[in-house]
Design a protein around this motif. Structure first.
Motif, PDB file in Angstrom:
ATOM      1  N   GLU A  22       0.838  -1.205   0.000  1.00 37.85           N
ATOM      2  CA  GLU A  22       0.000   0.000   0.000  1.00 37.85           C
ATOM      3  C   GLU A  22       0.862   1.241   0.000  1.00 37.85           C
ATOM      4  OE1 GLU A  22      -1.950   3.493   1.690  1.00 37.85           O
ATOM      5  OE2 GLU A  22      -0.395   2.311   2.684  1.00 37.85           O
ATOM      6  N   HIS A  23       1.940   1.231   0.765  1.00 34.79           N
ATOM      7  CA  HIS A  23       2.845   2.388   0.820  1.00 34.79           C
ATOM      8  C   HIS A  23       3.443   2.664  -0.563  1.00 34.79           C
ATOM      9  CE1 HIS A  23       5.685   5.284   2.449  1.00 34.79           C
ATOM     10  NE2 HIS A  23       6.590   4.695   1.689  1.00 34.79           N
ATOM     11  N   VAL A  24       3.920   1.625  -1.219  1.00 33.22           N
ATOM     12  CA  VAL A  24       4.525   1.783  -2.545  1.00 33.22           C
ATOM     13  C   VAL A  24       3.487   2.264  -3.555  1.00 33.22           C
ATOM     14  CG1 VAL A  24       5.531   0.491  -4.476  1.00 33.22           C
ATOM     15  CG2 VAL A  24       6.385   0.138  -2.155  1.00 33.22           C
ATOM     16  N   LEU A  25       2.270   1.732  -3.479  1.00 33.95           N
ATOM     17  CA  LEU A  25       1.237   2.080  -4.451  1.00 33.95           C
ATOM     18  C   LEU A  25       0.634   3.458  -4.223  1.00 33.95           C
ATOM     19  CD1 LEU A  25      -0.664  -1.315  -4.776  1.00 33.95           C
ATOM     20  CD2 LEU A  25       0.861  -0.241  -6.450  1.00 33.95           C
ATOM     21  N   GLU A  26       0.598   3.939  -2.984  1.00 33.45           N
ATOM     22  CA  GLU A  26      -0.141   5.168  -2.692  1.00 33.45           C
ATOM     23  C   GLU A  26       0.684   6.311  -2.102  1.00 33.45           C
ATOM     24  OE1 GLU A  26      -2.879   5.338  -4.010  1.00 33.45           O
ATOM     25  OE2 GLU A  26      -4.018   3.507  -3.781  1.00 33.45           O
ATOM     26  N   ARG A  27       1.822   6.036  -1.443  1.00 35.41           N
ATOM     27  CA  ARG A  27       2.482   7.101  -0.696  1.00 35.41           C
ATOM     28  C   ARG A  27       4.000   7.103  -0.799  1.00 35.41           C
ATOM     29  NH1 ARG A  27       2.049   5.817   4.459  1.00 35.41           N
ATOM     30  NH2 ARG A  27       1.278   3.733   4.113  1.00 35.41           N
ATOM     31  N   ALA A  28       4.568   6.488  -1.811  1.00 42.01           N
ATOM     32  CA  ALA A  28       6.018   6.341  -1.895  1.00 42.01           C
ATOM     33  C   ALA A  28       6.747   7.648  -2.234  1.00 42.01           C
ATOM     34  CB  ALA A  28       6.380   5.269  -2.917  1.00 42.01           C
ATOM     35  N   PHE A  29       6.062   8.567  -2.902  1.00 38.99           N
ATOM     36  CA  PHE A  29       6.697   9.809  -3.357  1.00 38.99           C
ATOM     37  C   PHE A  29       5.906  11.011  -2.864  1.00 38.99           C
ATOM     38  CE2 PHE A  29       6.986   6.491  -6.642  1.00 38.99           C
ATOM     39  CZ  PHE A  29       8.340   6.247  -6.608  1.00 38.99           C
ATOM     40  N   THR A  30       6.574  12.161  -2.840  1.00 37.46           N
ATOM     41  CA  THR A  30       5.929  13.408  -2.448  1.00 37.46           C
ATOM     42  C   THR A  30       6.119  14.426  -3.564  1.00 37.46           C
ATOM     43  OG1 THR A  30       6.456  12.941  -0.135  1.00 37.46           O
ATOM     44  CG2 THR A  30       5.834  15.204  -0.669  1.00 37.46           C
ATOM     45  N   VAL A  31       5.055  15.156  -3.881  1.00 36.25           N
ATOM     46  CA  VAL A  31       5.149  16.226  -4.874  1.00 36.25           C
ATOM     47  C   VAL A  31       6.055  17.296  -4.284  1.00 36.25           C
ATOM     48  CG1 VAL A  31       3.874  17.995  -6.158  1.00 36.25           C
ATOM     49  CG2 VAL A  31       2.831  15.746  -5.776  1.00 36.25           C
ATOM     50  N   PRO A  32       7.136  17.662  -4.987  1.00 35.07           N
ATOM     51  CA  PRO A  32       8.079  18.651  -4.456  1.00 35.07           C
ATOM     52  C   PRO A  32       7.379  19.967  -4.077  1.00 35.07           C
ATOM     53  CG  PRO A  32       8.967  17.633  -6.430  1.00 35.07           C
ATOM     54  CD  PRO A  32       7.545  17.174  -6.298  1.00 35.07           C
ATOM     55  N   ASP A  41       0.698   3.593  -8.193  1.00 37.80           N
ATOM     56  CA  ASP A  41      -0.646   3.519  -8.771  1.00 37.80           C
ATOM     57  C   ASP A  41      -0.900   4.730  -9.661  1.00 37.80           C
ATOM     58  OD1 ASP A  41      -3.258   2.865  -9.387  1.00 37.80           O
ATOM     59  OD2 ASP A  41      -4.050   3.322  -7.416  1.00 37.80           O
ATOM     60  N   ALA A  42      -0.589   5.905  -9.179  1.00 33.69           N
ATOM     61  CA  ALA A  42      -0.808   7.128  -9.963  1.00 33.69           C
ATOM     62  C   ALA A  42       0.199   7.243 -11.106  1.00 33.69           C
ATOM     63  CB  ALA A  42      -0.723   8.348  -9.062  1.00 33.69           C
ATOM     64  N   LEU A  43       1.449   6.860 -10.860  1.00 30.48           N
ATOM     65  CA  LEU A  43       2.468   6.961 -11.905  1.00 30.48           C
ATOM     66  C   LEU A  43       2.208   6.003 -13.059  1.00 30.48           C
ATOM     67  CD1 LEU A  43       5.875   7.317 -10.035  1.00 30.48           C
ATOM     68  CD2 LEU A  43       4.705   8.999 -11.432  1.00 30.48           C
ATOM     69  N   VAL A  44       1.948   4.743 -12.735  1.00 32.37           N
ATOM     70  CA  VAL A  44       1.711   3.740 -13.760  1.00 32.37           C
ATOM     71  C   VAL A  44       0.424   4.061 -14.518  1.00 32.37           C
ATOM     72  CG1 VAL A  44       1.234   1.275 -14.125  1.00 32.37           C
ATOM     73  CG2 VAL A  44       3.010   1.968 -12.553  1.00 32.37           C
ATOM     74  N   GLY A  45      -0.546   4.651 -13.822  1.00 32.39           N
ATOM     75  CA  GLY A  45      -1.806   5.013 -14.455  1.00 32.39           C
ATOM     76  C   GLY A  45      -1.671   6.067 -15.540  1.00 32.39           C
ATOM     77  N   LEU A  46      -0.536   6.751 -15.587  1.00 34.32           N
ATOM     78  CA  LEU A  46      -0.303   7.754 -16.631  1.00 34.32           C
ATOM     79  C   LEU A  46      -0.099   7.111 -18.004  1.00 34.32           C
ATOM     80  CD1 LEU A  46       2.069  10.190 -14.714  1.00 34.32           C
ATOM     81  CD2 LEU A  46      -0.333  10.576 -15.296  1.00 34.32           C
ATOM     82  N   PRO A  48      -1.355   5.062 -20.888  1.00 32.01           N
ATOM     83  CA  PRO A  48      -2.694   4.679 -21.342  1.00 32.01           C
ATOM     84  C   PRO A  48      -2.885   3.158 -21.434  1.00 32.01           C
ATOM     85  CG  PRO A  48      -1.784   6.388 -22.752  1.00 32.01           C
ATOM     86  CD  PRO A  48      -0.683   5.940 -21.845  1.00 32.01           C
ATOM     87  N   VAL A  49      -4.033   2.696 -21.028  1.00 29.95           N
ATOM     88  CA  VAL A  49      -4.515   1.313 -21.079  1.00 29.95           C
ATOM     89  C   VAL A  49      -3.634   0.343 -20.290  1.00 29.95           C
ATOM     90  CG1 VAL A  49      -5.300  -0.586 -22.546  1.00 29.95           C
ATOM     91  CG2 VAL A  49      -5.580   1.768 -23.319  1.00 29.95           C
ATOM     92  N   VAL A  50      -2.412   0.118 -20.716  1.00 30.59           N
ATOM     93  CA  VAL A  50      -1.540  -0.844 -20.060  1.00 30.59           C
ATOM     94  C   VAL A  50      -1.253  -0.435 -18.619  1.00 30.59           C
ATOM     95  CG1 VAL A  50       0.764  -1.900 -20.127  1.00 30.59           C
ATOM     96  CG2 VAL A  50      -0.487  -1.503 -22.244  1.00 30.59           C
ATOM     97  N   GLY A  51      -1.038   0.841 -18.387  1.00 32.04           N
ATOM     98  CA  GLY A  51      -0.753   1.328 -17.049  1.00 32.04           C
ATOM     99  C   GLY A  51      -1.909   1.077 -16.094  1.00 32.04           C
ATOM    100  N   ASP A  52      -3.130   1.311 -16.575  1.00 35.75           N
ATOM    101  CA  ASP A  52      -4.303   1.071 -15.728  1.00 35.75           C
ATOM    102  C   ASP A  52      -4.472  -0.418 -15.425  1.00 35.75           C
ATOM    103  OD1 ASP A  52      -5.182   3.780 -15.457  1.00 35.75           O
ATOM    104  OD2 ASP A  52      -5.816   3.699 -17.551  1.00 35.75           O
ATOM    105  N   ALA A  53      -4.158  -1.270 -16.389  1.00 37.12           N
ATOM    106  CA  ALA A  53      -4.244  -2.711 -16.172  1.00 37.12           C
ATOM    107  C   ALA A  53      -3.210  -3.171 -15.143  1.00 37.12           C
ATOM    108  CB  ALA A  53      -4.056  -3.454 -17.492  1.00 37.12           C
ATOM    109  N   ILE A  54      -2.001  -2.622 -15.227  1.00 36.54           N
ATOM    110  CA  ILE A  54      -0.952  -2.973 -14.272  1.00 36.54           C
ATOM    111  C   ILE A  54      -1.330  -2.485 -12.868  1.00 36.54           C
ATOM    112  CG2 ILE A  54       1.448  -2.493 -13.620  1.00 36.54           C
ATOM    113  CD1 ILE A  54       2.071  -2.474 -16.661  1.00 36.54           C
ATOM    114  N   ALA A  55      -1.849  -1.264 -12.777  1.00 34.16           N
ATOM    115  CA  ALA A  55      -2.262  -0.717 -11.481  1.00 34.16           C
ATOM    116  C   ALA A  55      -3.381  -1.565 -10.889  1.00 34.16           C
ATOM    117  CB  ALA A  55      -2.708   0.730 -11.638  1.00 34.16           C
ATOM    118  N   ASP A 100      -6.648   9.471  -9.983  1.00 36.64           N
ATOM    119  CA  ASP A 100      -5.726   8.526  -9.349  1.00 36.64           C
ATOM    120  C   ASP A 100      -4.961   9.157  -8.189  1.00 36.64           C
ATOM    121  OD1 ASP A 100      -6.263   6.193 -10.712  1.00 36.64           O
ATOM    122  OD2 ASP A 100      -4.818   6.603 -12.305  1.00 36.64           O
ATOM    123  N   PHE A 101      -4.743  10.462  -8.246  1.00 31.04           N
ATOM    124  CA  PHE A 101      -4.065  11.140  -7.145  1.00 31.04           C
ATOM    125  C   PHE A 101      -4.982  11.328  -5.942  1.00 31.04           C
ATOM    126  CE2 PHE A 101      -1.148  12.355 -10.523  1.00 31.04           C
ATOM    127  CZ  PHE A 101       0.073  12.255  -9.886  1.00 31.04           C
TER     128      PHE A 101
END
Length: 129
Positions: A22-32, A41-46, A48-55, A100-101
């Motif tokens: 959950e940490h990796v998928l939702e909170r691993a990074f901070t917007v500077p 989850d948000a990064l991979v979702g960028l 198209p199609v494949v990213g959403d399937a992976i997420a 996703d964010f």
């Protein structure tokens, strides 16, 4: 927080894996310059199609672990619906990426799992200092 992933099937090991995922998928990074956190989850979702399937697949991993804990079909259905809703709306170009964010299905699912663990396996709780 220690992110060593134990490979056991006991509730303590499962809890650690789920919390780390959950940490990796939702909170691993901070917007500077902000305190806004996001994850894979948000990064991979960028993408198209494949990213959403992976997420979605990564989110369904939490549901699979919940099933291994013996959680009820109702709880598993709620968790699957969270992932499905996130995937469906996240697939909409641009608006879905913003969504996703904001909508954190994995954090919602972690809350459901923690409630189950705290009730049925209270020895798995870790008190943060």
């Amino acid at each position: 927080m220690d992110y060593e992933l134990p490979l056991g099937t006991d509730p303590v090991s499962i809890r650690r894996r789920i919390e780390a995922m959950e940490h990796v998928l939702e909170r691993a990074f901070t917007v500077p310059g902000t305190r806004q956190q996001f994850g894979l989850d948000a990064l991979v979702g960028l993408v198209p199609v494949v990213g959403d399937a992976i997420a979605a697949a990564m989110g369904l991993y939490l549901v699979w672990e919940a099933r291994n804990l013996g959680m009820s079909k109702w709880q598993l259905a709620r968790m699957t619906a969270n992932v499905g809703f996130d995937t469906l709306v996240g697939a909409v170009p641009v608006a879905g990426d913003l969504f996703d964010f904001l909508y954190r299905s994995n954090s919602r699912n972690l809350k459901i799992i923690r409630k189950h663990l705290d009730k049925h396996h209270p020895h798995t709780r870790v008190i943060d200092a």
